[in-house]
Design a protein around this motif. Structure first.
Motif, PDB file in Angstrom:
ATOM      1  N   MET A   1      18.670  17.337  73.471  1.00 47.78           N
ATOM      2  CA  MET A   1      18.128  16.353  72.570  1.00 47.78           C
ATOM      3  C   MET A   1      17.659  16.993  71.272  1.00 47.78           C
ATOM      4  SD  MET A   1      16.186  13.599  74.906  1.00 47.78           S
ATOM      5  CE  MET A   1      16.283  13.955  76.633  1.00 47.78           C
ATOM      6  N   VAL A   2      17.215  18.241  71.370  1.00 47.51           N
ATOM      7  CA  VAL A   2      16.783  18.939  70.166  1.00 47.51           C
ATOM      8  C   VAL A   2      17.981  19.152  69.246  1.00 47.51           C
ATOM      9  CG1 VAL A   2      15.824  21.096  69.274  1.00 47.51           C
ATOM     10  CG2 VAL A   2      14.833  20.047  71.312  1.00 47.51           C
ATOM     11  N   THR A   3      19.118  19.567  69.814  1.00 47.94           N
ATOM     12  CA  THR A   3      20.326  19.774  69.020  1.00 47.94           C
ATOM     13  C   THR A   3      20.736  18.473  68.352  1.00 47.94           C
ATOM     14  OG1 THR A   3      21.035  21.512  70.528  1.00 47.94           O
ATOM     15  CG2 THR A   3      22.718  20.579  69.097  1.00 47.94           C
ATOM     16  N   LEU A   4      20.724  17.390  69.097  1.00 46.62           N
ATOM     17  CA  LEU A   4      21.085  16.082  68.563  1.00 46.62           C
ATOM     18  C   LEU A   4      20.211  15.731  67.363  1.00 46.62           C
ATOM     19  CD1 LEU A   4      22.690  13.386  68.910  1.00 46.62           C
ATOM     20  CD2 LEU A   4      20.796  12.619  70.331  1.00 46.62           C
ATOM     21  N   ALA A   5      18.920  15.926  67.497  1.00 54.83           N
ATOM     22  CA  ALA A   5      17.986  15.584  66.425  1.00 54.83           C
ATOM     23  C   ALA A   5      18.244  16.412  65.158  1.00 54.83           C
ATOM     24  CB  ALA A   5      16.547  15.786  66.891  1.00 54.83           C
ATOM     25  N   HIS A   6      18.647  17.656  65.324  1.00 55.59           N
ATOM     26  CA  HIS A   6      18.881  18.527  64.174  1.00 55.59           C
ATOM     27  C   HIS A   6      20.241  18.333  63.522  1.00 55.59           C
ATOM     28  CE1 HIS A   6      15.286  21.007  64.144  1.00 55.59           C
ATOM     29  NE2 HIS A   6      15.324  20.995  65.467  1.00 55.59           N
ATOM     30  N   GLU A   7      21.228  17.888  64.300  1.00 54.24           N
ATOM     31  CA  GLU A   7      22.591  17.906  63.787  1.00 54.24           C
ATOM     32  C   GLU A   7      23.216  16.547  63.515  1.00 54.24           C
ATOM     33  OE1 GLU A   7      24.942  20.436  66.268  1.00 54.24           O
ATOM     34  OE2 GLU A   7      23.678  22.168  65.852  1.00 54.24           O
ATOM     35  N   LEU A   8      22.686  15.496  64.074  1.00 51.48           N
ATOM     36  CA  LEU A   8      23.301  14.184  63.875  1.00 51.48           C
ATOM     37  C   LEU A   8      22.266  13.136  63.496  1.00 51.48           C
ATOM     38  CD1 LEU A   8      25.692  14.076  66.967  1.00 51.48           C
ATOM     39  CD2 LEU A   8      26.327  14.501  64.601  1.00 51.48           C
ATOM     40  N   PRO A   9      22.671  12.140  62.728  1.00 51.81           N
ATOM     41  CA  PRO A   9      21.748  11.061  62.367  1.00 51.81           C
ATOM     42  C   PRO A   9      21.734   9.976  63.452  1.00 51.81           C
ATOM     43  CG  PRO A   9      23.803  10.744  61.214  1.00 51.81           C
ATOM     44  CD  PRO A   9      23.948  12.019  62.002  1.00 51.81           C
ATOM     45  N   LEU A  10      21.689  10.400  64.716  1.00 45.83           N
ATOM     46  CA  LEU A  10      21.731   9.476  65.849  1.00 45.83           C
ATOM     47  C   LEU A  10      20.527   9.706  66.746  1.00 45.83           C
ATOM     48  CD1 LEU A  10      25.474   9.994  66.828  1.00 45.83           C
ATOM     49  CD2 LEU A  10      24.534   8.059  65.575  1.00 45.83           C
ATOM     50  N   LYS A  11      20.251   8.718  67.573  1.00 45.80           N
ATOM     51  CA  LYS A  11      19.219   8.822  68.591  1.00 45.80           C
ATOM     52  C   LYS A  11      19.896   8.970  69.945  1.00 45.80           C
ATOM     53  CE  LYS A  11      16.323   5.679  65.972  1.00 45.80           C
ATOM     54  NZ  LYS A  11      15.959   4.288  65.855  1.00 45.80           N
ATOM     55  N   VAL A  12      19.162   9.417  70.936  1.00 46.91           N
ATOM     56  CA  VAL A  12      19.702   9.540  72.293  1.00 46.91           C
ATOM     57  C   VAL A  12      20.228   8.184  72.760  1.00 46.91           C
ATOM     58  CG1 VAL A  12      19.132  10.049  74.700  1.00 46.91           C
ATOM     59  CG2 VAL A  12      18.241  11.506  72.870  1.00 46.91           C
ATOM     60  N   SER A  13      19.528   7.114  72.439  1.00 44.42           N
ATOM     61  CA  SER A  13      19.971   5.783  72.847  1.00 44.42           C
ATOM     62  C   SER A  13      21.328   5.430  72.230  1.00 44.42           C
ATOM     63  CB  SER A  13      18.933   4.724  72.489  1.00 44.42           C
ATOM     64  OG  SER A  13      18.710   4.699  71.094  1.00 44.42           O
ATOM     65  N   ASP A  14      21.592   5.897  71.009  1.00 44.49           N
ATOM     66  CA  ASP A  14      22.899   5.668  70.377  1.00 44.49           C
ATOM     67  C   ASP A  14      24.007   6.347  71.175  1.00 44.49           C
ATOM     68  OD1 ASP A  14      21.660   4.319  68.229  1.00 44.49           O
ATOM     69  OD2 ASP A  14      21.420   6.189  67.104  1.00 44.49           O
ATOM     70  N   ILE A  15      23.753   7.560  71.616  1.00 44.06           N
ATOM     71  CA  ILE A  15      24.745   8.305  72.403  1.00 44.06           C
ATOM     72  C   ILE A  15      24.923   7.647  73.769  1.00 44.06           C
ATOM     73  CG2 ILE A  15      25.290  10.536  73.459  1.00 44.06           C
ATOM     74  CD1 ILE A  15      25.389  10.549  70.365  1.00 44.06           C
ATOM     75  N   ASN A  16      23.821   7.256  74.401  1.00 42.05           N
ATOM     76  CA  ASN A  16      23.900   6.623  75.716  1.00 42.05           C
ATOM     77  C   ASN A  16      24.727   5.344  75.684  1.00 42.05           C
ATOM     78  OD1 ASN A  16      22.384   8.652  76.842  1.00 42.05           O
ATOM     79  ND2 ASN A  16      20.489   7.478  76.904  1.00 42.05           N
ATOM     80  N   GLU A  17      24.677   4.621  74.575  1.00 42.29           N
ATOM     81  CA  GLU A  17      25.441   3.376  74.450  1.00 42.29           C
ATOM     82  C   GLU A  17      26.948   3.629  74.437  1.00 42.29           C
ATOM     83  OE1 GLU A  17      24.038   1.100  71.106  1.00 42.29           O
ATOM     84  OE2 GLU A  17      21.996   1.028  71.896  1.00 42.29           O
ATOM     85  N   LEU A  18      27.369   4.839  74.094  1.00 44.22           N
ATOM     86  CA  LEU A  18      28.788   5.184  74.076  1.00 44.22           C
ATOM     87  C   LEU A  18      29.335   5.456  75.483  1.00 44.22           C
ATOM     88  CD1 LEU A  18      28.756   7.653  71.040  1.00 44.22           C
ATOM     89  CD2 LEU A  18      29.585   5.284  71.045  1.00 44.22           C
ATOM     90  N   ALA A  19      28.452   5.715  76.428  1.00 42.71           N
ATOM     91  CA  ALA A  19      28.859   6.090  77.787  1.00 42.71           C
ATOM     92  C   ALA A  19      28.887   4.884  78.716  1.00 42.71           C
ATOM     93  CB  ALA A  19      27.894   7.130  78.338  1.00 42.71           C
ATOM     94  N   SER A  20      29.755   4.950  79.697  1.00 40.70           N
ATOM     95  CA  SER A  20      29.779   3.891  80.711  1.00 40.70           C
ATOM     96  C   SER A  20      28.752   4.164  81.806  1.00 40.70           C
ATOM     97  CB  SER A  20      31.179   3.731  81.303  1.00 40.70           C
ATOM     98  OG  SER A  20      31.651   4.962  81.797  1.00 40.70           O
ATOM     99  N   VAL A  21      28.420   5.459  82.023  1.00 39.52           N
ATOM    100  CA  VAL A  21      27.409   5.853  83.006  1.00 39.52           C
ATOM    101  C   VAL A  21      26.608   7.002  82.415  1.00 39.52           C
ATOM    102  CG1 VAL A  21      27.009   6.799  85.319  1.00 39.52           C
ATOM    103  CG2 VAL A  21      28.916   5.234  84.943  1.00 39.52           C
ATOM    104  N   VAL A  22      25.311   6.975  82.599  1.00 39.07           N
ATOM    105  CA  VAL A  22      24.424   8.036  82.117  1.00 39.07           C
ATOM    106  C   VAL A  22      23.540   8.487  83.271  1.00 39.07           C
ATOM    107  CG1 VAL A  22      22.555   8.628  80.508  1.00 39.07           C
ATOM    108  CG2 VAL A  22      24.393   7.083  79.782  1.00 39.07           C
ATOM    109  N   HIS A  23      23.429   9.806  83.444  1.00 40.68           N
ATOM    110  CA  HIS A  23      22.553  10.376  84.475  1.00 40.68           C
ATOM    111  C   HIS A  23      21.503  11.239  83.780  1.00 40.68           C
ATOM    112  CE1 HIS A  23      25.333   9.265  87.673  1.00 40.68           C
ATOM    113  NE2 HIS A  23      26.313   9.789  86.955  1.00 40.68           N
TER     114      HIS A  23
END
Length: 157
Positions: free
Chosen positions: A1-23
């Motif tokens: 999540m730290v990498t995501l925050a530094h490198e993309l203008p997205l939130k974890v919830s944005d990434i989770n919405e792209l997946a059909s299943v999240v663990h």
């Protein structure tokens, strides 16, 4: 999540919405941690040196590294896009150990022969090449000699 925050203008919830299943990474009892869960394999991108080492030496402490360990034990394809640099001898030994266990270590090195016009094109090429290892052709890879132009020739002396 730290990498995501530094490198993309997205939130974890944005990434989770792209997946059909999240663990959750703490859920080592998730279905993907079992060899009976069928997959083509697994791609870890980006793969930290810590995750690489856990996978290489079988000391799995998270769902990510447990699932990768299962992929190896089931003799499925495991691609690790390790992107840290520079590397010391311990990193290189872990890469050798992972390779000997059956993983493919694929640092996302830009393919300059494709003459990318942007960072996005470099990323697309690396992603496309990683997916090629699973026989998934995304159409994103500019392949050597397939662009209708002759292959570059070494310059004359």
């Amino acid at each position: 999540m730290v990498t995501l925050a530094h490198e993309l203008p997205l939130k974890v919830s944005d990434i989770n919405e792209l997946a059909s299943v999240v663990h959750r990474n703490e859920d080592i009892g998730a279905a993907i941690a079992s060899g009976s869960f069928r997959t083509m394999g697994m791609l870890v991108a980006p793969c930290s040196i810590r995750s690489l080492a856990e996978i290489a030496y079988g000391t799995t402490s998270t769902l990510l590294t447990r699932a990768a360990d299962v992929v190896l034990k089931e003799r499925r394809r495991l691609v690790l896009m390790v992107r840290e640099t520079p590397l010391h001898l311990g990193h290189l030994r872990a890469m050798v150990q992972a390779t000997e266990a059956g993983a493919i270590v694929m640092p996302p090195v830009p393919a300059l022969y494709a003459r990318p016009a942007s960072i996005d094109e470099m990323i697309q090429h690396s992603v496309g090449r990683a997916l090629d290892l699973f026989d998934i052709d995304t159409g994103m890879v500019k392949r050597w000699g397939e662009d209708g132009e002759p292959n570059p020739v070494a310059p004359e002396d």
